[in-house]
Design a protein around this motif. Structure first.
Motif: not given
Lengths: 231, 231
Positions: B65, B70-73, B75, B142-143, B146-148, B187, B189
């Motif tokens: 996406r 922006g930067r691609p993600q 999913v 995935l969320a 990325l979140g935790t 998420g 570099r």
DNA sequence: CGAGGTTTTGAGCGAATTCAATTCCGGTGG
DNA sequence: CCACCGGAATTGAATTCGCTCAAAACCTCG
């Protein structure tokens, strides 16, 4: 618990674009129970076997994962009109907990009712399909936010989206999440969320009063989104 | 392009637990086209109107996406056997691009075929429902990552899950993602991904040779997961 | 008015990014 | 077969961002 009026909520709202005949509705909706619950109520818990789905008639609910071990992650926020918790049709265990952030009123659809609907009402399955498709998009959106934006971008993005979700009509929109919960949604710590929001309030990007907020400078919030994500 | 053998792929694999009668399969599968595509092929593009769904018979595909601004993600990663791209049934525009990470072979199911299946084959809709439910879980996973989790935790978690997804049977599992792409999934570099993986290779947590990896110290990877997320 | 929880603020630290340079590797052409 | 090219991976140094720890200010409710 009362089952009256549920024809206007549970089954109806689910079968949005499926046409269910009156008789069927009549026969089924007696099994759906409407009820209230105060803020903080845990409708169901991650890891337990699903026994029912719900239609949210009023209030806000958070779906949260990993309450147990690590840091919890809110994976979705539900607002009035949403149908949720139907994973019982396919899975043995709930993958997240559902917790009311406000007082809520909802309709409960037990598993066997779901099963009936699924086998007897083709419209139901199709409606469900549309819902999950939308849910998938929402979670993908969240993943993109978490993966590509830094703190300010995530918060700005949330505020803008939250306003949209609640309809631009309302001026003071309810924000029934604590700073901690915002952090659990956006993958940030309380202090970070607080710092950014406090600053934005000082700078008059938005106001806050008694659990409600009002966006003042949407353009500057949007500007944050531009600057935030790398090129 | 050839349509032969598709009865074993597209329709069959979609209707996993729906029973489609032979005649219908026969009649429909002529419309499904099987074809190959080299690595790098873009099956469809974010923002364009959907015209078909696909069954992935061989290879790996990334759904990504935000290629634009922006930067691609990334999913989701699709592996052999997965059915994808059916959002055309509900949405006007694609919400992500699908790009082959390896040479792929897949079956294409045009929109009108999907429509036929949906209206004429109840099993199809149910199967689709199950797929999306699973997809939803994956994206939620995935969320949560990325979140935790922080960098090391995300990478460790990915390696472990990737092995599971490819079956523990294979010793050297293919890793058709560049460091950059791993970053777009997790998420992070490029440099961060590279640093961690290079160190882990030095420390013999895993090996890498020609686009394939082999996990050596799964326990230490799992240990990273314990330490990583806050209490 | 006081208690308890939430929000805010500060200072120091650690993690990941950025910028920049070097090494590695696969494929190409001589 | 080997030298060379270009993209990918790796490494280093400096910087920024978000986190941690700790304390103060604020509400809200009893």
């Amino acid at each position: 618990m009362q089952s009256s009026d549920c024809e206007n909520c549970a089954i109806r709202s689910v079968a949005l674009f499926g046409e269910i005949d009156e008789a069927t509705v009549e026969r089924l909706h007696h099994q759906a129970q409407q009820f209230d619950a105060p803020a903080g109520t845990e409708l169901y818990t991650e890891g337990t076997p699903p026994d029912a789905a719900f239609t949210l008639r009023e209030g806000v609910i958070k779906l949260v994962r990993g309450d147990g071990n690590g840091r919890p992650q809110i994976v979705r926020l539900l607002v009035r009109g949403e149908f949720f918790g139907a994973e019982g049709l396919f899975e043995e265990l709930r993958h997240h907990s559902a917790i009311a952030l406000t007082p809520v009123v909802l309709c409960r659809l037990p598993n066997d009712l779901l099963q009936q609907l699924q086998t007897e009402e083709p419209g139901f399955t199709t409606a469900l399909l549309g819902r999950w498709r939308r849910a998938l998009n929402e979670v993908e959106d969240l993943a993109v936010e978490l993966g590509t934006r830094k703190a300010e971008g995530r918060i700005a993005s949330f505020l803008l989206h939250w306003e949209t979700k609640n309809g631009h009509a309302i001026e003071w929109l309810p924000l029934p999440l604590s700073r901690t919960e915002l952090g659990e949604l956006l993958g940030l710590r309380v202090e970070t969320v607080s710092r950014v929001m406090a600053r934005w309030k000082r700078e008059k990007l938005f106001e806050e009063r008694g659990g409600h907020i009002r966006l003042l400078e949407r353009d500057r919030l949007r500007a944050v989104l531009e600057t935030d994500d790398a090129a």
